[in-house]
Design an enzyme around this catalytic site. Structure first.
Site, mmCIF file in Angstrom:
data_model
loop_
_atom_site.group_PDB
_atom_site.id
_atom_site.type_symbol
_atom_site.label_atom_id
_atom_site.label_comp_id
_atom_site.label_asym_id
_atom_site.label_seq_id
_atom_site.Cartn_x
_atom_site.Cartn_y
_atom_site.Cartn_z
ATOM 1 C CG ASP A 75 -0.214 0.034 2.550
ATOM 2 O OD1 ASP A 75 0.783 -0.703 2.689
ATOM 3 O OD2 ASP A 75 -0.623 0.792 3.446
ATOM 4 C CD GLU A 132 4.413 0.716 6.661
ATOM 5 O OE1 GLU A 132 5.264 1.005 7.503
ATOM 6 O OE2 GLU A 132 3.947 1.560 5.871
HETATM 7 ZN ZN LIG Z 1 6.747 2.378 3.931
#
Ligand SMILES: [Zn+2]
Length: 371
Positions: A75, A132
């Site tokens: 992401d 993340e």
């Molecule tokens: Zn990163």
């Protein structure tokens, strides 16, 4: 190596902002892994908005124990829709511009390139995570499910190829201090939540001072820091505030559990209750990401220092390294690009760092998985 820019360009073309499903980029990565004869396993979950997210593990052999894992998050943070290069990787003056080029699609492209044509005798995993950027959620899912035991892990984040052997943790608490509303001309009839919060915050400032005593030299600054970034209270200028909310954030050094600050904070609340029996306060400690630490003598640190030519260090920002520790591994964080260039319009990765990263990863694979 000519392939690496091509792979990065294809990764950047897929919009994988955290709020969207990452299915498209996972399908792309599955295709790349199939071509490398890796075995892939999906670990799907549904996020709190009902959106499907997938962690992907690709293995060189059917196993649940690997020598080395290369870990990259799929992401990215959002981008300005007017930034034309955001999903159209553009090369200029030795730099590749695009959202995710340095955080962390560059590392993923390097990892896929590094695995090519290496004869592997000990199992290797590529781990691609979701979410993340919004709280390490994909990595936390894996840390809980423990689908794999890992000896060493290399976690991709932009460090300009500096091997990172320790990172501070990240913790948050939402605090609601209660008061009793009354006309401000008659303060004795109520209790101001803002005055109460102010007294509590004074105590937090003292706690911040106290925290400086526990020193961990590898960091700058070398102690746990805390911050109150947000505060909000009251309803009108002539009303005693009925409620005051603030956000307490702290970044613990690795030798200190996240709960340490929370315990000091609870003692501060108790001290307030001693002198103000009506003092009421709710604390929602909703995030406690631990830091990580790998010994400077770890073979992986030595290997990465030699391969990159850069001495290892520490970072104060959060990474997935702690979750990789939960899988049993000694983690190190490294990747091409500079964290200061990430998360902004004009994000880029230098071409030479990208290519050197693939070489560093290839050497790591050769030494650990193909001795
Ligand atoms: Zn990163």
């Amino acid at each position: 190596m000519g392939n690496i820019k091509q792979i990065l360009s294809e990764l950047v073309r897929i919009d994988s902002v955290s709020s969207r499903s990452n299915v498209e980029i996972i399908e792309y990565l599955e295709g790349r892994c199939d071509a490398l004869n890796l075995l892939t396993r999906r670990f799907p979950y549904v996020d709190e908005h009902g959106v499907e997210k997938i962690n992907l593990i690709a293995l060189t052999a059917e196993t649940d124990e690997v020598e080395l894992a290369l870990v990259g998050h799929t992401d990215t943070v959002p981008y300005d829709p007017h930034w034309a290069e955001a999903t159209n990787l553009t090369e200029r003056d030795g730099k590749l511009y695009g959202r995710g080029s340095c955080d962390t699609k560059g590392f993923i492209a390097a990892a896929l390139t590094a695995v090519e044509d290496v004869k592997i005798t000990k199992p290797l995993a590529l781990i691609f995570t979701a979410d993340e950027e919004i709280g390490l959620r994909g990595a936390k899912q894996l840390a809980q499910a423990k689908p794999l035991r890992v000896r060493y892990s290399i976690v991709g984040e932009p460090t300009s190829l500096k091997p990172i052997r320790a990172g501070k943790g990240y913790s948050l608490a939402e605090v609601i201090v209660k008061g009793r509303e009354a006309h401000s001309a008659y303060p004795a009839l109520g209790a101001s939540a803002v005055f109460r919060a102010a007294r509590l915050i004074n105590r937090l400032e003292s706690i911040a001072e106290q925290l400086k005593q526990d020193q961990y030299d590898a960091f700058d600054p070398p102690f746990t820091t805390l911050n109150i970034g947000l505060i909000n209270g009251g309803s009108a200028k002539n009303v005693l505030a009925g409620e005051c909310r603030f956000t307490l954030e702290w970044r613990p050094i690795p030798i200190q559990p996240s709960e340490h600050v929370l315990e000091l904070f609870k003692k501060a609340i108790e001290a307030e209750q001693q002198i103000d029996p009506g003092f009421e306060c709710e604390v929602d400690a909703n995030r406690q990401d631990t830091g990580f630490e790998t010994s400077p003598d770890s073979p992986l640190i030595k290997l990465l220092e030699n391969a990159s030519g850069i001495k290892s260090g520490t970072v104060a920002f959060g990474t997935e390294a702690a979750q990789m520790m939960a899988l049993g591994s000694e983690p190190v964080v490294i990747g091409p690009g500079d964290i200061r260039e990430a998360h902004r319009t004009g994000e880029f990765v230098p071409v030479d760092e990208l290519e050197r990263c693939a070489e560093v990863l290839r050497q790591s694979i050769v030494q650990l998985c193909s001795p």
